[in-house]
Each structure stands twice: as structure tokens, then as C-alpha cells.
Write a protein that holds these residues in place. Structure first.
Motif, PDB file in Angstrom:
ATOM      1  N   THR A 182       7.081  14.238  13.015  1.00  0.00           N
ATOM      2  CA  THR A 182       8.170  14.053  12.164  1.00  0.00           C
ATOM      3  C   THR A 182       8.912  12.755  12.502  1.00  0.00           C
ATOM      4  OG1 THR A 182      10.180  14.558  11.086  1.00  0.00           O
ATOM      5  CG2 THR A 182       9.794  15.418  13.361  1.00  0.00           C
ATOM      6  N   LYS A 183       8.701  11.550  11.700  1.00  0.00           N
ATOM      7  CA  LYS A 183       9.350  10.434  11.809  1.00  0.00           C
ATOM      8  C   LYS A 183      10.936  10.455  11.345  1.00  0.00           C
ATOM      9  CE  LYS A 183       9.353   5.524  10.497  1.00  0.00           C
ATOM     10  NZ  LYS A 183       8.637   4.696  11.197  1.00  0.00           N
ATOM     11  N   ALA A 184      11.141  11.826  10.642  1.00  0.00           N
ATOM     12  CA  ALA A 184      12.485  11.924  10.000  1.00  0.00           C
ATOM     13  C   ALA A 184      13.137  12.205  11.046  1.00  0.00           C
ATOM     14  CB  ALA A 184      12.555  12.861   9.036  1.00  0.00           C
TER      15      ALA A 184
ATOM     16  N   THR B 102       0.883  -1.225  -0.083  1.00  0.00           N
ATOM     17  CA  THR B 102       0.090   0.019   0.033  1.00  0.00           C
ATOM     18  C   THR B 102       0.927   1.254   0.188  1.00  0.00           C
ATOM     19  OG1 THR B 102      -0.235  -0.065   2.313  1.00  0.00           O
ATOM     20  CG2 THR B 102      -1.738  -1.074   1.175  1.00  0.00           C
ATOM     21  N   MET B 103       2.199   1.118   0.285  1.00  0.00           N
ATOM     22  CA  MET B 103       2.963   2.130   0.082  1.00  0.00           C
ATOM     23  C   MET B 103       4.163   1.983  -0.780  1.00  0.00           C
ATOM     24  SD  MET B 103       1.923   4.334   2.401  1.00  0.00           S
ATOM     25  CE  MET B 103       3.177   5.449   2.475  1.00  0.00           C
ATOM     26  N   SER B 104       4.503   2.883  -1.464  1.00  0.00           N
ATOM     27  CA  SER B 104       5.830   2.787  -2.360  1.00  0.00           C
ATOM     28  C   SER B 104       6.968   2.587  -1.554  1.00  0.00           C
ATOM     29  CB  SER B 104       5.856   3.797  -3.477  1.00  0.00           C
ATOM     30  OG  SER B 104       5.997   5.065  -2.816  1.00  0.00           O
TER      31      SER B 104
ATOM     32  N   THR C 185       7.655  12.202  17.265  1.00  0.00           N
ATOM     33  CA  THR C 185       8.399  11.291  16.257  1.00  0.00           C
ATOM     34  C   THR C 185       7.880   9.773  16.378  1.00  0.00           C
ATOM     35  OG1 THR C 185      10.465  10.676  15.266  1.00  0.00           O
ATOM     36  CG2 THR C 185      10.320  10.714  17.751  1.00  0.00           C
ATOM     37  N   HIS C 186       8.450   9.042  15.653  1.00  0.00           N
ATOM     38  CA  HIS C 186       7.641   7.663  15.347  1.00  0.00           C
ATOM     39  C   HIS C 186       8.769   6.734  15.186  1.00  0.00           C
ATOM     40  CE1 HIS C 186       5.356   5.051  12.082  1.00  0.00           C
ATOM     41  NE2 HIS C 186       5.725   4.264  13.126  1.00  0.00           N
ATOM     42  N   VAL C 187       9.141   5.877  16.424  1.00  0.00           N
ATOM     43  CA  VAL C 187      10.328   5.027  16.505  1.00  0.00           C
ATOM     44  C   VAL C 187       9.568   3.795  16.994  1.00  0.00           C
ATOM     45  CG1 VAL C 187      12.388   4.559  17.439  1.00  0.00           C
ATOM     46  CG2 VAL C 187      11.896   6.963  17.333  1.00  0.00           C
TER      47      VAL C 187
ATOM     48  N   GLY D 124       1.666  15.671   8.048  1.00  0.00           N
ATOM     49  CA  GLY D 124       1.605  15.307   6.659  1.00  0.00           C
ATOM     50  C   GLY D 124       1.065  13.838   6.488  1.00  0.00           C
ATOM     51  N   GLY D 125       1.812  13.164   5.975  1.00  0.00           N
ATOM     52  CA  GLY D 125       3.201  13.242   5.401  1.00  0.00           C
ATOM     53  C   GLY D 125       4.008  13.608   6.643  1.00  0.00           C
ATOM     54  N   ASP D 126       5.211  14.083   6.481  1.00  0.00           N
ATOM     55  CA  ASP D 126       6.108  14.395   7.512  1.00  0.00           C
ATOM     56  C   ASP D 126       6.675  15.896   7.299  1.00  0.00           C
ATOM     57  OD1 ASP D 126       8.558  14.562   8.796  1.00  0.00           O
ATOM     58  OD2 ASP D 126       8.723  12.390   8.773  1.00  0.00           O
TER      59      ASP D 126
ATOM     60  N   LEU E 252      -3.468   8.716   1.449  1.00  0.00           N
ATOM     61  CA  LEU E 252      -3.083   9.947   0.738  1.00  0.00           C
ATOM     62  C   LEU E 252      -1.760  10.133   0.856  1.00  0.00           C
ATOM     63  CD1 LEU E 252      -3.982  13.173   0.420  1.00  0.00           C
ATOM     64  CD2 LEU E 252      -3.480  13.377   2.842  1.00  0.00           C
ATOM     65  N   VAL E 253      -0.876   9.450   1.669  1.00  0.00           N
ATOM     66  CA  VAL E 253       0.302   9.804   1.527  1.00  0.00           C
ATOM     67  C   VAL E 253       1.163   8.878   0.620  1.00  0.00           C
ATOM     68  CG1 VAL E 253       2.637   9.291   3.123  1.00  0.00           C
ATOM     69  CG2 VAL E 253       0.505  10.426   4.007  1.00  0.00           C
ATOM     70  N   GLY E 254       2.403   9.458  -0.133  1.00  0.00           N
ATOM     71  CA  GLY E 254       3.257   8.781  -0.867  1.00  0.00           C
ATOM     72  C   GLY E 254       2.587   8.567  -2.341  1.00  0.00           C
TER      73      GLY E 254
ATOM     74  N   THR F  40       3.605  13.939   1.454  1.00  0.00           N
ATOM     75  CA  THR F  40       4.989  13.047   1.267  1.00  0.00           C
ATOM     76  C   THR F  40       5.774  13.056   2.421  1.00  0.00           C
ATOM     77  OG1 THR F  40       6.312  14.866   0.697  1.00  0.00           O
ATOM     78  CG2 THR F  40       5.010  13.882  -1.319  1.00  0.00           C
ATOM     79  N   CYS F  41       6.749  12.208   2.643  1.00  0.00           N
ATOM     80  CA  CYS F  41       7.697  11.966   3.703  1.00  0.00           C
ATOM     81  C   CYS F  41       8.908  11.625   3.016  1.00  0.00           C
ATOM     82  CB  CYS F  41       7.188  10.551   4.665  1.00  0.00           C
ATOM     83  SG  CYS F  41       5.562  10.774   5.002  1.00  0.00           S
ATOM     84  N   PRO F  42      10.185  11.657   3.978  1.00  0.00           N
ATOM     85  CA  PRO F  42      11.385  11.280   3.705  1.00  0.00           C
ATOM     86  C   PRO F  42      11.628   9.711   3.656  1.00  0.00           C
ATOM     87  CG  PRO F  42      11.501  12.923   5.647  1.00  0.00           C
ATOM     88  CD  PRO F  42       9.967  12.395   5.447  1.00  0.00           C
ATOM     89  N   GLN F  43      10.562   9.100   4.301  1.00  0.00           N
ATOM     90  CA  GLN F  43      10.495   7.447   4.390  1.00  0.00           C
ATOM     91  C   GLN F  43       9.216   7.208   4.043  1.00  0.00           C
ATOM     92  OE1 GLN F  43      11.839   9.267   7.253  1.00  0.00           O
ATOM     93  NE2 GLN F  43       9.833   9.815   7.450  1.00  0.00           N
ATOM     94  N   TYR F  44       9.119   5.983   3.624  1.00  0.00           N
ATOM     95  CA  TYR F  44       7.549   5.460   3.633  1.00  0.00           C
ATOM     96  C   TYR F  44       7.360   4.275   4.327  1.00  0.00           C
ATOM     97  CZ  TYR F  44       6.298   8.997   0.180  1.00  0.00           C
ATOM     98  OH  TYR F  44       6.136  10.411  -0.446  1.00  0.00           O
ATOM     99  N   CYS F  45       6.516   4.399   5.388  1.00  0.00           N
ATOM    100  CA  CYS F  45       6.603   2.931   6.164  1.00  0.00           C
ATOM    101  C   CYS F  45       5.244   2.019   5.639  1.00  0.00           C
ATOM    102  CB  CYS F  45       5.987   3.458   7.442  1.00  0.00           C
ATOM    103  SG  CYS F  45       6.876   4.842   8.247  1.00  0.00           S
ATOM    104  N   GLY F  46       5.626   0.607   5.394  1.00  0.00           N
ATOM    105  CA  GLY F  46       4.607  -0.145   4.835  1.00  0.00           C
ATOM    106  C   GLY F  46       3.226  -0.062   5.733  1.00  0.00           C
ATOM    107  N   HIS F  47       3.241   0.094   7.052  1.00  0.00           N
ATOM    108  CA  HIS F  47       1.964  -0.013   7.429  1.00  0.00           C
ATOM    109  C   HIS F  47       1.375   1.662   7.731  1.00  0.00           C
ATOM    110  CE1 HIS F  47       4.839   1.778  10.439  1.00  0.00           C
ATOM    111  NE2 HIS F  47       3.739   2.128  11.219  1.00  0.00           N
ATOM    112  N   CYS F  48       1.638   2.554   6.965  1.00  0.00           N
ATOM    113  CA  CYS F  48       1.116   3.942   7.168  1.00  0.00           C
ATOM    114  C   CYS F  48      -0.460   3.877   7.047  1.00  0.00           C
ATOM    115  CB  CYS F  48       1.801   4.763   5.842  1.00  0.00           C
ATOM    116  SG  CYS F  48       1.084   6.375   5.958  1.00  0.00           S
ATOM    117  N   THR F  49      -0.828   4.344   8.034  1.00  0.00           N
ATOM    118  CA  THR F  49      -2.119   4.635   8.353  1.00  0.00           C
ATOM    119  C   THR F  49      -2.875   5.556   7.176  1.00  0.00           C
ATOM    120  OG1 THR F  49      -3.948   4.745  10.073  1.00  0.00           O
ATOM    121  CG2 THR F  49      -2.242   6.539  10.168  1.00  0.00           C
TER     122      THR F  49
HETATM  123  S1  SF4 Z   1       3.086   9.505   7.582  1.00  0.00           S
HETATM  124 FE1  SF4 Z   1       4.301   8.602   9.105  1.00  0.00          FE
HETATM  125  S2  SF4 Z   1       3.756   6.523   9.075  1.00  0.00           S
HETATM  126 FE2  SF4 Z   1       2.913   7.563   7.029  1.00  0.00          FE
HETATM  127  S3  SF4 Z   1       4.817   6.868   5.643  1.00  0.00           S
HETATM  128 FE3  SF4 Z   1       5.041   9.022   6.631  1.00  0.00          FE
HETATM  129  S4  SF4 Z   1       6.275   8.794   8.344  1.00  0.00           S
HETATM  130 FE4  SF4 Z   1       5.394   6.696   7.645  1.00  0.00          FE
END
Ligand code: SF4
Length: 468
Positions: free
Chosen positions: A261-263, A95-97, A298-300, A230-232, A189-191, A176-185
Motif C-alpha cells: 500500500t503506497k497509500a 501511461t497513467m491517468s 509501502t512505496h516512498v 493491486g493496485g493498492d 492494468l492499473v488505473g 485501482t489505487c488512491p493515487q496514480y504514479c506516473g512511472h507505475c510498472t
Molecule cells: S500500483 Fe503502486 S506504483 Fe502503480 S499507481 Fe498504484 S501505487 Fe503507484
């Protein structure tokens, strides 16, 4: 059924780490200083210097976005079968690139020999680079899973502005984010779109979107708390982010601002750039002068992700006047859903990185996420088992984000059908789409456990009602 049940275990993925019993207490605390893993162990980064590694620009340019780039980093250390598994996921299930900064790849299998088996078992890999064989084939998605499972988009009062709780809003500045998490809720919209998910798009120009947010906040003085997300926010050009934050700070009614910001973990180099640090200091000084609580969230998800650079980024934010840096992790099978994994992470956050362990969310009911999700009873057991080790103020709450309700502590359910895995929840406020619904506060709202964790009768029930 009652919610008090004997201790059970949930089916763990093939590669889940095994908890090792320790003498004395169920959990034995050991202080573990943070260490930056050696990135030159990867064939593709053998010649990368410290200056390059600590450059945000180098990190962004060298993010891994596809299988070819991943192969270039891992060289011949990883079998072709892994890439075939990854490609199968990307073509049909993801579901995420893919977008993984070197900083995050470097925290996969950090201190052992990199092999295909070790990579498959790695908790960071399991949620940042999911492969098809990770996912469940019986119930890849719960029948009630949905895009935008929290209905944030339904609750937009302006583009990107979700008004769900009475006094708080979520401002999505970008997608958008600097990283895409596979489980993004926010996979809705994101990515970038994937073969499985055609993403929604923000359509307004950023400047018009921001104007609309500010106009809404001016018109609704009861909103005192803005989560800027966001995004981030690390992907918002700093000048634009600072301008948005300063406009928020001009509103007397806004008393809390939280930057999501997970970044801070995924690309700490971003938050250490001189222009960003100086800008953050200007914003923090203004917030302090106006008595506004400015925090970073953040999100660790795992202790492995915490390195000296992450701690430095958090400490720098605190040094320039951000009041607090807090963590909101996501509870996931195969990543962190055991007591030792949660406590190791919390102690590393609290004791080594200056980040407050604040929440763990249960993974939301998005498509193709059943292999990550845990049942509510398991989350309750984890909450029980982590109590008493950390300082009380740093003991995180495990929360379930119940659709149409919001965050509820996992022990707050009102009823629980353990056979079918349905928990029922109530709420004490109306969301913005229920202002005329007089019954909203008298209803019970359902949340669903993953079906593979149910007893046989429950699994059979869902099988029989699969198409209802
Ligand atoms: S919004 Fe948060 S959970 Fe979703 S891809 Fe970006 S950093 Fe990861």
C-alpha cells in the motif's frame, strides 16, 4: 567489458536538484524531525481545517484528477505554460491517468514559495504529475520497453495471481489505487486508460477472483509467501480485504503475508480510520497467533513525502501488531537518484517514521519512462555510496527487476556491455511459465540501460539498429 568503471555522472533532467558538498564526509547526517507542510498555503485549500485534512473521506473527495482541479488548488500561482505542458503529456504520452491526493500535493514544494519553476523542479511533482517537457524526445522509450515489462500477466495462474518465484505469489486484488504514479510498472492494468494506453481489465467478480486465488494456494502448498497487492489494498473495501486475509491465514502453508500500500504515505488518513485500525488489529492478532509474519510494504520515493501523519499511520500499524512496515522505493532520475537524496530518505524512514528502508527498484522498462530510468552502473555506484551510513539491517538493497528473472541485486550481473548498455543476468529458479524449459537456468537474460546515458558509439549503434 568489465563492470568496474570510473565514476561518471548520468545526464540529469533540467530541474534536477544539485547535490551540495558537505564538509568532512561525502554525506553528512543531520536529524530532521518530520513536519506537516501547511496546506493553507495553497489558494484552493486556504480554509481547509485540520479535521477535514485528517479525514480520509475529505482526502479522497478532494483528490486532483484533472487540470481544472489542479488549477483550483494552485490558483494563480502557476503559469499557464505549466498546464499546457501537462495537457500535452496527458494527450499523448502519459501511461497513467491523473489521481493525486491532497496529502501528496501538499508535499510538493513544501517549505518554499510555490512558483512554476519550483513546481517543475519538485521531485514529487516529477513522478506524480509528469509534464511533456520532462520526457526525452530522442528516446522517450527504450526499443525493448513494453507494457507489462515484467510479464506478470503472462505468469497469471488465476486472474490477478502471478506465480513468478518458486515459493511466493503476487495477488492483485484490484486494479485501482488512491493515487496514480506516473512511472507505475503495472501501467498495463492499473488505473484508467489514457490516450496512450488502453488498459487491461480484470473481468471476474472480486469474490470469484479471491476464490480462485485461495483455490490455487490450497492446491500449491509450496507457496508460503503472499504479497497482497493491486493496485493498492487501500482501495479494497476493508471488510473484503479482512475476509481475504483471514482466508489466507486459515492456510497452514502460508507463512508470510505482505500488504502492498503506497497509500500509507499517499493517503495515511486511510490507515488511521478507526474501522481500518480495528480490522488490522484483528488480522495482526490472528497472524501472530498462527505464527505468520504480517507486514506492510509501502512505496516512498523521497524524504519530502514523509510527514507526521505518515509516521503516525506506520506507528499505528506497528502498535496493533503488524510485525514490520517496510519501504520499496523506485530509483528515478530527477526524483531520488543521488546519494544525498537516497540517504536523506532512508534516515527519515528509519529514524523518524518507523519504516524500514528495504529496497529501491530500478524503474522498469515501460514505455515513455527513459527520462526516469538510470543505467545499472549508476545504481551500482549509488549502492556503493550509501553503504556504511545506516544500520546494516536498514541499508536498502538496490535491485533490478530483470524480465523473466525477477529481482537481482545490482551487483549480481554476470556481464555488462557498457557501450550498448546491455547487462546480462542469470537465475536460479524457473518461473511458472518455464516449468518445461530445461534451459531456463542456463540462459542469460538481458536488461537495457537508457540509451541517452550511453557513450556516443553506443548511442549510434542503437540509432543504426532502431528498426531491427
Ligand atoms: S500500483 Fe503502486 S506504483 Fe502503480 S499507481 Fe498504484 S501505487 Fe503507484
Amino acid at each position: 567489458m568489465t563492470q568496474t568503471q570510473p565514476v561518471e555522472t548520468i545526464p540529469q533532467p533540467r530541474h534536477a536538484p544539485v547535490a551540495v558538498p558537505t564538509a568532512g564526509q561525502p554525506y553528512e547526517y543531520h536529524r530532521r524531525p518530520l513536519v506537516e507542510p501547511d496546506w493553507t498555503r495553497f489558494p484552493g485549500w486556504r480554509h481547509v481545517t485540520r479535521d477535514q485534512w485528517e479525514s480520509a473521506q475529505w482526502q479522497r473527495v478532494n483528490c486532483v484528477k484533472n487540470i481544472k482541479q489542479l488549477r483550483a488548488v494552485f490558483g494563480d500561482l502557476i503559469d499557464e505554460s505549466f498546464y499546457a505542458d501537462l495537457e500535452a503529456d496527458q494527450l499523448a504520452l502519459a501511461t497513467m491517468s491523473m489521481l493525486v491526493p491532497p496529502q501528496m500535493i501538499n508535499t510538493m514544494v513544501p517549505f518554499a514559495t510555490l512558483t512554476t519553476e519550483a513546481l517543475l523542479a519538485d521531485p514529487i511533482r516529477r513522478y506524480m504529475i509528469p509534464v511533456a517537457s520532462d520526457r526525452r524526445t530522442d528516446w522517450p522509450s527504450h526499443p525493448y520497453a513494453s507494457r507489462d515489462s515484467l510479464h506478470e500477466h503472462d505468469m497469471w495462474v488465476a486472474e490477478g495471481l502471478t506465480h513468478r518465484y518458486p515459493t511466493k505469489v503476487l495477488a492483485e486484488l484490484l486494479s485501482t489505487c488512491p493515487q496514480y504514479c506516473g512511472h507505475c510498472t503495472r501501467m498495463d492494468l492499473v488505473g484508467n486508460s489514457t490516450p496512450a494506453v488502453d488498459k487491461l481489465k480484470l473481468t471476474l467478480k472480486p469474490v470469484d477472483r479471491y476464490d480462485a486465488h485461495i483455490a490455487y494456494l490450497k492446491a500449491h502448498p509450496g507457496v508460503r509467501d503472499v504479497v497482497v497487492s493491486g493496485g493498492d489494498v487501500a482501495n479494497v473495501p476493508w471488510r473484503n480485504l479482512e475476509s481475504y486475509l483471514m482466508r489466507l491465514l486459515e492456510l497452514e502453508t502460508v507463512r508470510d503475508i505482505r500488504l502492498a500500500t503506497k497509500a500509507l504515505m499517499g493517503l495515511p488518513q486511510h490507515w488511521l480510520q478507526p474501522d481500518v485500525v480495528e480490522g488490522l488489529e484483528r488480522v495482526a492478532r490472528t497472524a501472530a497467533r498462527r505464527g505468520v509474519n504480517l507486514a506492510i510494504h509501502t512505496h516512498v520515493n523521497h524524504a519530502q513525502s514523509l510527514t507526521p501523519l505518515v509516521a503516525k499511520a506506520a506507528q499505528t500499524a506497528l502498535d496493533v501488531g503488524v510485525r514490520d512496515v517496510r519501504n520499496q522505493g523506485v530509483l528515478m532520475r530527477g526524483v531520488n537518484a543521488t546519494t544525498p537524496e537516497l540517504l536523506d530518505l532512508c534516515f527519515a524512514l528509519q529514524g523518524e517514521a518507523g519504516i524500514l528502508p528495504y529496497y529501491f527498484y530500478m524503474c522498469d522498462m515501460i514505455p515513455n519512462a527513459e527520462h526516469w530510468r538510470v543505467p545499472v552502473w549508476h545504481a551500482q555506484q549509488l549502492q556503493h555510496d550509501i553503504m556504511g551510513y545506516l544500520p546494516g539491517y536498514a541499508t536498502p538493497r538496490i535491485v533490478c527487476d530483470v524480465p523473466f528473472v525477477g529481482k537481482r541485486w545490482v551487483h549480481m550481473l554476470t556481464d555488462y556491455d557498457r557501450e550498448r548498455g546491455i547487462s546480462y543476468w542469470t537465475k536460479n529458479y524457473r518461473t511458472s511459465i518455464e516449468s518445461a524449459d530445461l534451459e531456463a537456468l542456463n540462459k542469460r537474460y538481458a536488461y537495457y540501460d537508457p540509451i541517452d546515458t550511453l557513450p556516443a558509439n553506443g548511442q549510434q549503434w542503437w540509432h543504426d539498429h532502431r528498426n531491427d
